[in-house]
Write an enzyme that holds these catalytic residues in place. Sequence first.
Site, PDB file in Angstrom:
ATOM      1  N   ASP A  27       0.782  -1.249   0.000  1.00 26.71           N
ATOM      2  CA  ASP A  27       0.000   0.000   0.000  1.00 26.71           C
ATOM      3  C   ASP A  27       0.812   1.296   0.000  1.00 26.71           C
ATOM      4  O   ASP A  27       0.451   2.265   0.697  1.00 26.71           O
ATOM      5  CB  ASP A  27      -0.969   0.017   1.197  1.00 26.71           C
ATOM      6  N   GLU A  75      -4.626  -0.711  -1.430  1.00 28.07           N
ATOM      7  CA  GLU A  75      -5.940  -0.789  -0.783  1.00 28.07           C
ATOM      8  C   GLU A  75      -6.903   0.109  -1.558  1.00 28.07           C
ATOM      9  O   GLU A  75      -6.613   1.285  -1.784  1.00 28.07           O
ATOM     10  CB  GLU A  75      -5.864  -0.317   0.673  1.00 28.07           C
ATOM     11  N   LYS A 132      -6.700  -4.890  -3.220  1.00 31.10           N
ATOM     12  CA  LYS A 132      -7.424  -5.508  -2.105  1.00 31.10           C
ATOM     13  C   LYS A 132      -8.417  -4.530  -1.522  1.00 31.10           C
ATOM     14  O   LYS A 132      -8.166  -3.325  -1.467  1.00 31.10           O
ATOM     15  CB  LYS A 132      -6.426  -5.978  -1.032  1.00 31.10           C
ATOM     16  N   LYS A 135      -7.826  -4.839   4.728  1.00 31.30           N
ATOM     17  CA  LYS A 135      -6.517  -4.460   5.242  1.00 31.30           C
ATOM     18  C   LYS A 135      -5.495  -5.542   4.900  1.00 31.30           C
ATOM     19  O   LYS A 135      -4.374  -5.243   4.495  1.00 31.30           O
ATOM     20  CB  LYS A 135      -6.581  -4.228   6.761  1.00 31.30           C
ATOM     21  N   VAL A 160       3.120   0.372   4.217  1.00 32.41           N
ATOM     22  CA  VAL A 160       2.384   1.128   5.226  1.00 32.41           C
ATOM     23  C   VAL A 160       0.941   0.603   5.345  1.00 32.41           C
ATOM     24  O   VAL A 160       0.417   0.047   4.382  1.00 32.41           O
ATOM     25  CB  VAL A 160       2.355   2.632   4.869  1.00 32.41           C
ATOM     26  N   THR A 161       0.314   0.822   6.502  1.00 34.23           N
ATOM     27  CA  THR A 161       0.934   1.264   7.727  1.00 34.23           C
ATOM     28  C   THR A 161       1.274   0.038   8.571  1.00 34.23           C
ATOM     29  O   THR A 161       0.609  -0.999   8.474  1.00 34.23           O
ATOM     30  CB  THR A 161       0.011   2.209   8.547  1.00 34.23           C
ATOM     31  N   CYS A 165      -2.289  -2.369   7.714  1.00 34.64           N
ATOM     32  CA  CYS A 165      -2.237  -3.312   6.589  1.00 34.64           C
ATOM     33  C   CYS A 165      -1.005  -4.218   6.611  1.00 34.64           C
ATOM     34  O   CYS A 165      -1.085  -5.370   6.179  1.00 34.64           O
ATOM     35  CB  CYS A 165      -2.367  -2.551   5.278  1.00 34.64           C
ATOM     36  N   GLN A 205       7.668 -13.537  21.776  1.00 34.08           N
ATOM     37  CA  GLN A 205       7.409 -14.964  22.010  1.00 34.08           C
ATOM     38  C   GLN A 205       8.099 -15.862  20.977  1.00 34.08           C
ATOM     39  O   GLN A 205       7.495 -16.761  20.394  1.00 34.08           O
ATOM     40  CB  GLN A 205       5.903 -15.246  22.017  1.00 34.08           C
TER      41      GLN A 205
END
Length: 223
Positions: A27, A75, A132, A135, A160-161, A165, A205
């Site tokens: 994007d 987007e 798309k 997002k 971005v961002t 997205c 994690q």
Amino acid sequence: SNKTLTVTAEPYSFEFIPNQCALLIIDMQRDFLEPDGFGAMLGNDVGQLRRTLGPNQKLLAAWRTCGLQVIHTREGHRSDLSDLPLTKKIRGRGKMCIGDVGPMGRILVRGEPGHDIVPELYPLPGEPIIDKCGKGAFYATDLDAILTNYNIKQLIVTGVTTEVCVSTTVREANDRGYECLVLEDCVGSYFEKFQVAALDMIKAQGGIFGWVSQSDKVLDVLK
Ligand code: C5J
């Protein structure tokens, strides 16, 4: 090339086979990045996104020189807005919404100037562009099919961002079995605390959604 390259990353090294790894640029559209675009009109500091232009240009040039796969996303919506959920259209209760005429044509509508990719990173013929409506770049698109057809198993994700997205796409990719490396100097947010938190969440994690590094670490191993 078929040989494994190793990039210094967090939480540990990211190993990738170049011809099974695509550069996915999310994007990088004029309405999000340009000073007279929709993002700026809403009062956002586009400088936070524009700092990613130089690093993305350098990485894209090197990636292309190596003959590796590049995929771009945008987007946006059909001009009749039939793929725009009413909930997305009215969200924010703003004066302007998707489909209205903004500073660079109708906001987030395909074919409008503001919807297109910034000239600095403009796709070359042969580089797929994923249009798309959500997002995430996998939702209601043929991205997964394209990656399968090109035997791509890993993604270096920029754009971005970071918390919207980019994050959504990385999470979607992760659930589909792709490994993602996100480059912090090549992803941007209008909000510094979201930039930091979104990247922390990816690498937490033991790399729950993927890896985080910087573009120079990738450039180091491409040479
Ligand atoms: C993207 C957005 N591309 N923040 N869109 O992140 O609405």
